[in-house]
Design a protein around this motif. Structure first.
Motif, PDB file in Angstrom:
ATOM      1  N   PRO A 118      12.633  -3.212  -2.983  1.00 26.99           N
ATOM      2  CA  PRO A 118      12.910  -2.966  -1.565  1.00 26.99           C
ATOM      3  C   PRO A 118      11.747  -3.376  -0.668  1.00 26.99           C
ATOM      4  N   ASN A 119      12.086  -3.773   0.545  1.00 30.03           N
ATOM      5  CA  ASN A 119      11.094  -4.059   1.576  1.00 30.03           C
ATOM      6  C   ASN A 119      11.009  -2.873   2.522  1.00 30.03           C
ATOM      7  N   VAL A 120       9.786  -2.560   2.947  1.00 27.55           N
ATOM      8  CA  VAL A 120       9.539  -1.508   3.928  1.00 27.55           C
ATOM      9  C   VAL A 120       8.706  -2.117   5.040  1.00 27.55           C
ATOM     10  N   THR A 121       9.095  -1.851   6.279  1.00 25.17           N
ATOM     11  CA  THR A 121       8.325  -2.313   7.421  1.00 25.17           C
ATOM     12  C   THR A 121       7.634  -1.118   8.055  1.00 25.17           C
ATOM     13  N   TYR A 122       6.326  -1.239   8.215  1.00 28.93           N
ATOM     14  CA  TYR A 122       5.493  -0.226   8.862  1.00 28.93           C
ATOM     15  C   TYR A 122       5.143  -0.752  10.244  1.00 28.93           C
ATOM     16  N   ILE A 123       5.452   0.016  11.274  1.00 30.29           N
ATOM     17  CA  ILE A 123       5.166  -0.400  12.650  1.00 30.29           C
ATOM     18  C   ILE A 123       4.083   0.511  13.216  1.00 30.29           C
ATOM     19  N   GLN A 124       3.046  -0.107  13.730  1.00 30.24           N
ATOM     20  CA  GLN A 124       1.913   0.616  14.318  1.00 30.24           C
ATOM     21  C   GLN A 124       2.221   0.958  15.777  1.00 30.24           C
TER      22      GLN A 124
END
Length: 108
Positions: free
Chosen positions: A2-8
């Motif tokens: 799976p891909n996870v996107t972390y947004i700052q």
């Protein structure tokens, strides 16, 4: 995987390919994602891996345990979609998960 996107808080993003069975917190620590401190190392005894989960993904997660809910009461910038990254375990059905690190930070 799976891909996870972390947004700052500033809008910058990091998308990571994460192996199934790994937590959102572990993946962030290994990749050096800012805002994930994880002082307890993932033992669910602090709230320094707190993230905001995008609403569309929040409803797909297993419900938080009573301990997690209690710890989130002490998290900076807690919201209705707040979760502890150590408690979100990645699986193929979570491919595309998006989380935001809190503006107030997680203990740093």
């Amino acid at each position: 995987m799976p891909n996870v996107t972390y947004i700052q808080p500033d809008g910058s993003r990091a998308t990571l390919e994460v192996r199934s069975g790994q937590s959102v917190m572990d993946a962030a620590l290994q990749a050096g994602v800012p805002g994930i401190v994880a002082e307890c190392g993932g033992s669910c005894s602090c709230a320094t891996c707190h993230v905001h989960v995008d609403e569309e993904w929040f409803v797909r997660l297993e419900p938080p345990t009573a301990i997690e809910v209690e710890l989130l009461e002490f998290a900076a910038d807690a919201r209705p979609t707040s979760r502890l990254g150590c408690q979100i375990i990645l699986a193929p059905e979570l491919d595309g998960l998006t989380v935001h690190t809190p503006a107030a930070g997680n203990g740093r």
